[in-house]
Design a protein around this motif. Sequence first.
Motif, PDB file in Angstrom:
ATOM      1  N   ALA A 240      46.075   2.119  13.710  1.00  0.00           N
ATOM      2  CA  ALA A 240      46.552   3.375  13.963  1.00  0.00           C
ATOM      3  C   ALA A 240      47.079   4.344  12.983  1.00  0.00           C
ATOM      4  O   ALA A 240      47.940   5.040  12.935  1.00  0.00           O
ATOM      5  CB  ALA A 240      48.022   3.246  14.868  1.00  0.00           C
ATOM      6  N   GLY A 241      46.219   4.383  11.859  1.00  0.00           N
ATOM      7  CA  GLY A 241      46.325   5.202  10.916  1.00  0.00           C
ATOM      8  C   GLY A 241      47.282   4.644   9.687  1.00  0.00           C
ATOM      9  O   GLY A 241      47.603   5.406   8.619  1.00  0.00           O
ATOM     10  N   GLN A 242      47.917   3.747   9.811  1.00  0.00           N
ATOM     11  CA  GLN A 242      49.031   3.048   9.395  1.00  0.00           C
ATOM     12  C   GLN A 242      48.410   2.265   8.106  1.00  0.00           C
ATOM     13  O   GLN A 242      48.594   1.001   7.788  1.00  0.00           O
ATOM     14  CB  GLN A 242      50.171   2.563  10.053  1.00  0.00           C
ATOM     15  N   THR A 243      47.576   2.873   7.030  1.00  0.00           N
ATOM     16  CA  THR A 243      46.913   2.213   6.056  1.00  0.00           C
ATOM     17  C   THR A 243      47.127   3.266   4.668  1.00  0.00           C
ATOM     18  O   THR A 243      46.752   4.436   4.712  1.00  0.00           O
ATOM     19  CB  THR A 243      45.380   2.289   6.378  1.00  0.00           C
ATOM     20  N   CYS A 244      47.669   2.545   3.538  1.00  0.00           N
ATOM     21  CA  CYS A 244      47.860   3.422   2.338  1.00  0.00           C
ATOM     22  C   CYS A 244      46.411   3.971   2.007  1.00  0.00           C
ATOM     23  O   CYS A 244      46.727   4.917   1.139  1.00  0.00           O
ATOM     24  CB  CYS A 244      48.262   2.509   1.238  1.00  0.00           C
ATOM     25  N   ILE A 245      45.192   3.520   2.284  1.00  0.00           N
ATOM     26  CA  ILE A 245      44.117   4.024   1.664  1.00  0.00           C
ATOM     27  C   ILE A 245      43.277   4.872   2.756  1.00  0.00           C
ATOM     28  O   ILE A 245      42.302   5.148   2.701  1.00  0.00           O
ATOM     29  CB  ILE A 245      43.043   3.145   1.081  1.00  0.00           C
ATOM     30  N   ALA A 246      43.866   5.106   3.802  1.00  0.00           N
ATOM     31  CA  ALA A 246      43.429   5.884   5.041  1.00  0.00           C
ATOM     32  C   ALA A 246      43.007   7.484   4.771  1.00  0.00           C
ATOM     33  O   ALA A 246      43.739   7.919   3.835  1.00  0.00           O
ATOM     34  CB  ALA A 246      44.204   5.898   6.272  1.00  0.00           C
ATOM     35  N   PRO A 247      42.099   7.947   4.916  1.00  0.00           N
ATOM     36  CA  PRO A 247      41.673   9.512   4.923  1.00  0.00           C
ATOM     37  C   PRO A 247      42.930  10.220   5.349  1.00  0.00           C
ATOM     38  O   PRO A 247      43.569   9.870   6.428  1.00  0.00           O
ATOM     39  CB  PRO A 247      40.361   9.540   5.629  1.00  0.00           C
ATOM     40  N   ASP A 248      43.326  10.958   4.580  1.00  0.00           N
ATOM     41  CA  ASP A 248      44.641  11.750   5.131  1.00  0.00           C
ATOM     42  C   ASP A 248      44.266  13.204   5.397  1.00  0.00           C
ATOM     43  O   ASP A 248      44.814  13.560   6.574  1.00  0.00           O
ATOM     44  CB  ASP A 248      45.528  11.722   3.796  1.00  0.00           C
ATOM     45  N   ALA A 385      35.072  15.521 -11.661  1.00  0.00           N
ATOM     46  CA  ALA A 385      36.261  16.512 -11.750  1.00  0.00           C
ATOM     47  C   ALA A 385      37.646  15.778 -10.939  1.00  0.00           C
ATOM     48  O   ALA A 385      38.443  16.739 -11.053  1.00  0.00           O
ATOM     49  CB  ALA A 385      35.644  17.731 -10.914  1.00  0.00           C
ATOM     50  N   THR A 386      37.521  14.819 -10.558  1.00  0.00           N
ATOM     51  CA  THR A 386      38.768  14.349  -9.624  1.00  0.00           C
ATOM     52  C   THR A 386      39.246  12.963 -10.675  1.00  0.00           C
ATOM     53  O   THR A 386      38.402  12.245 -11.018  1.00  0.00           O
ATOM     54  CB  THR A 386      38.241  14.126  -8.351  1.00  0.00           C
ATOM     55  N   THR A 387      40.504  12.850 -10.153  1.00  0.00           N
ATOM     56  CA  THR A 387      41.334  11.548 -10.515  1.00  0.00           C
ATOM     57  C   THR A 387      41.860  11.180  -9.433  1.00  0.00           C
ATOM     58  O   THR A 387      42.410  11.583  -8.853  1.00  0.00           O
ATOM     59  CB  THR A 387      42.213  11.889 -11.642  1.00  0.00           C
ATOM     60  N   SER A 388      41.470   9.569  -9.053  1.00  0.00           N
ATOM     61  CA  SER A 388      42.184   8.818  -7.966  1.00  0.00           C
ATOM     62  C   SER A 388      42.078   7.538  -8.545  1.00  0.00           C
ATOM     63  O   SER A 388      41.346   6.945  -9.173  1.00  0.00           O
ATOM     64  CB  SER A 388      41.237   9.054  -6.587  1.00  0.00           C
ATOM     65  N   GLY A 389      42.857   6.718  -7.525  1.00  0.00           N
ATOM     66  CA  GLY A 389      42.620   5.447  -7.847  1.00  0.00           C
ATOM     67  C   GLY A 389      41.509   4.798  -7.556  1.00  0.00           C
ATOM     68  O   GLY A 389      41.302   3.667  -8.324  1.00  0.00           O
ATOM     69  N   ALA A 390      40.847   5.379  -6.557  1.00  0.00           N
ATOM     70  CA  ALA A 390      39.410   4.683  -6.343  1.00  0.00           C
ATOM     71  C   ALA A 390      38.724   5.758  -5.802  1.00  0.00           C
ATOM     72  O   ALA A 390      39.192   6.835  -5.197  1.00  0.00           O
ATOM     73  CB  ALA A 390      39.497   3.516  -5.245  1.00  0.00           C
ATOM     74  N   LEU A 391      37.407   5.981  -5.798  1.00  0.00           N
ATOM     75  CA  LEU A 391      36.444   6.785  -5.242  1.00  0.00           C
ATOM     76  C   LEU A 391      35.478   5.983  -4.381  1.00  0.00           C
ATOM     77  O   LEU A 391      34.699   5.164  -4.554  1.00  0.00           O
ATOM     78  CB  LEU A 391      35.663   7.518  -6.196  1.00  0.00           C
ATOM     79  N   GLY A 392      35.586   6.516  -3.043  1.00  0.00           N
ATOM     80  CA  GLY A 392      34.716   5.949  -2.219  1.00  0.00           C
ATOM     81  C   GLY A 392      33.447   6.920  -1.885  1.00  0.00           C
ATOM     82  O   GLY A 392      34.069   8.213  -1.359  1.00  0.00           O
ATOM     83  N   ILE A 393      32.411   6.760  -1.913  1.00  0.00           N
ATOM     84  CA  ILE A 393      31.263   7.529  -1.599  1.00  0.00           C
ATOM     85  C   ILE A 393      30.511   6.993  -0.565  1.00  0.00           C
ATOM     86  O   ILE A 393      29.862   5.800  -0.265  1.00  0.00           O
ATOM     87  CB  ILE A 393      30.174   7.508  -2.740  1.00  0.00           C
ATOM     88  N   VAL A 395      31.494   5.975   2.356  1.00  0.00           N
ATOM     89  CA  VAL A 395      32.338   4.762   2.574  1.00  0.00           C
ATOM     90  C   VAL A 395      33.936   5.004   2.550  1.00  0.00           C
ATOM     91  O   VAL A 395      34.250   6.021   1.933  1.00  0.00           O
ATOM     92  CB  VAL A 395      31.945   3.488   2.020  1.00  0.00           C
ATOM     93  N   THR A 396      34.615   4.441   3.671  1.00  0.00           N
ATOM     94  CA  THR A 396      35.902   4.501   3.369  1.00  0.00           C
ATOM     95  C   THR A 396      36.469   3.023   3.660  1.00  0.00           C
ATOM     96  O   THR A 396      35.860   2.060   4.015  1.00  0.00           O
ATOM     97  CB  THR A 396      36.785   5.292   4.773  1.00  0.00           C
ATOM     98  N   LEU A 397      37.697   2.737   2.859  1.00  0.00           N
ATOM     99  CA  LEU A 397      38.496   1.528   2.945  1.00  0.00           C
ATOM    100  C   LEU A 397      37.830   0.489   2.264  1.00  0.00           C
ATOM    101  O   LEU A 397      38.592  -0.546   2.081  1.00  0.00           O
ATOM    102  CB  LEU A 397      38.835   1.159   4.450  1.00  0.00           C
ATOM    103  N   ALA A 398      36.484   0.286   2.338  1.00  0.00           N
ATOM    104  CA  ALA A 398      35.832  -1.134   2.244  1.00  0.00           C
ATOM    105  C   ALA A 398      36.237  -1.518   0.623  1.00  0.00           C
ATOM    106  O   ALA A 398      36.058  -2.712   0.313  1.00  0.00           O
ATOM    107  CB  ALA A 398      34.406  -0.925   2.320  1.00  0.00           C
ATOM    108  N   HIS A 399      36.407  -0.577  -0.292  1.00  0.00           N
ATOM    109  CA  HIS A 399      36.857  -1.061  -1.536  1.00  0.00           C
ATOM    110  C   HIS A 399      37.731  -1.964  -1.753  1.00  0.00           C
ATOM    111  O   HIS A 399      37.709  -2.767  -2.804  1.00  0.00           O
ATOM    112  CB  HIS A 399      36.844   0.419  -2.650  1.00  0.00           C
ATOM    113  N   PHE A 400      38.782  -1.945  -0.646  1.00  0.00           N
ATOM    114  CA  PHE A 400      39.916  -2.861  -0.949  1.00  0.00           C
ATOM    115  C   PHE A 400      39.362  -4.597  -0.802  1.00  0.00           C
ATOM    116  O   PHE A 400      39.887  -5.171  -1.192  1.00  0.00           O
ATOM    117  CB  PHE A 400      40.794  -2.688   0.364  1.00  0.00           C
ATOM    118  N   LEU A 401      38.191  -4.603   0.027  1.00  0.00           N
ATOM    119  CA  LEU A 401      37.589  -5.840   0.356  1.00  0.00           C
ATOM    120  C   LEU A 401      36.654  -6.282  -1.149  1.00  0.00           C
ATOM    121  O   LEU A 401      36.470  -7.653  -1.248  1.00  0.00           O
ATOM    122  CB  LEU A 401      36.841  -5.777   1.541  1.00  0.00           C
ATOM    123  N   HIS A 402      36.458  -5.443  -2.158  1.00  0.00           N
ATOM    124  CA  HIS A 402      35.552  -6.007  -3.061  1.00  0.00           C
ATOM    125  C   HIS A 402      36.175  -6.470  -4.133  1.00  0.00           C
ATOM    126  O   HIS A 402      36.739  -5.653  -4.950  1.00  0.00           O
ATOM    127  CB  HIS A 402      34.622  -4.686  -3.513  1.00  0.00           C
TER     128      HIS A 402
END
Length: 464
Positions: A240-248, A385-393, A395-402
Amino acid sequence: MSAAATYARLAAGDAARRVAFSVAKRRAVLARLAEGIRAREAEIMAALAADLGKPEVEVRISEIIPVLSEIRHSARHLQRWARPRRVMPTLAMLGTRGTIRPEPKGTVLIIAPWNYPFCLALGPLVSALAAGNAAVIKPSELAPATSALIAALVKDTLPEDLVAVVEGGVETSTELLAQPFDHIFFTGSPAVGRVVMAAAAKTLASVTLELGGKSPVILGAGADVKKAARMLAWGKFQNAGQTCIAPDHVFVPRAMEPAFTAALRAEIARMYGADPLASPSYARLVGARHFARLKGMLDEALSKGATLVAGGAAQEAARYLAPTVLTGVPGETALMREEIFGPVLPVIAYDDLEAVLAQIEAGEKPLALYLFARDRAVIARITAATTSGALGINVTLAHFLHLNLPFGGIGTSGLGAAHGRWGFAAFSHAKPVLENRFAVLDPLMPPYTTFSARLAQALQKLVG
């Protein structure tokens, strides 16, 4: 037992544990934890259904599998991670032998959040144990069934002189933060993260902060709209969107906005049916306070001119807010100023990609940024050009599992990294050991002579 007494009991064993807690014993403890998790699978499902209405599949992929994967990965690589590592001497240090020895920090504190209350309590625990520490876990009181389950699991599975669970609310967290832990691992909001960091400063504890922020999405011109919509619907509306890395929120080229919102509506219907309230695949909000916050944000946006594209239905008693998509959301609304942390997705049409990049960089650094594009030049431009904790290209969320990638934020989205080797490093002190074998140091010691000056001058020329 009080929080202070629990800390004192575990900390008393630090010196002996540093010697006795070998790699083999750490692996054995991790194996016991994995066995306990597998044995309590039904209880884990029930607890997360009670706290968050999580479907069984979601519990497996977002709560159980990440922890079991972390255990397996750590056990497999632990011998190599824990081995002292030789380093080559620099020119000035010829004649010495340098070694880096990973050592446990001691007794650590793990403060877990309510949104993934099982995974985000036990995942860091795996890293703490792999590094040889004792740990106190403070589960979230907002997920009481899971908190009780974690307490029972730890009590029945792990040695009492190694891991303890302290349940309670804000007062308990405050008491724990007053103790001189050797490391604090906190997952939660940036606001509480500042409180944790201030408390850690009083005892000079090191910290890992996994926070959050408004993780933006950019659709590039020429992106595959259907694939992007499917990936975003999954990433945004899981839990239900309650994910810290969810698309905002999503930036979409203006010409692509109608096709994208239509594809998003179709994906929501495919995933959750015409009535997500009746869907067994859709989770619930954590409680009345969070429901009221999200409903207020939605109502404000609509009252100020936003257009409802999908969803909007809400039932407080059921802790239900439908997967919701909006366009034309005014920039001054709470939806655009605050991390949403719920199933509401603003779609923002843009004409100039450079303006989007400037807007993102002007804000606080997000925990994740997602890009959907085919053009390699566009991908390279946005990556640089951007700074972030992670960049998903694409794909969403899956970097948490890597587990071969670090997971963490930057700036207000977090401090430090977790998972795999990075989690082991977070809970370890990399102790440098320097042994003098035949280094020529005596001529550089007082009393300084003409020869000392010439030697120092020659050494300076050699190194610089």
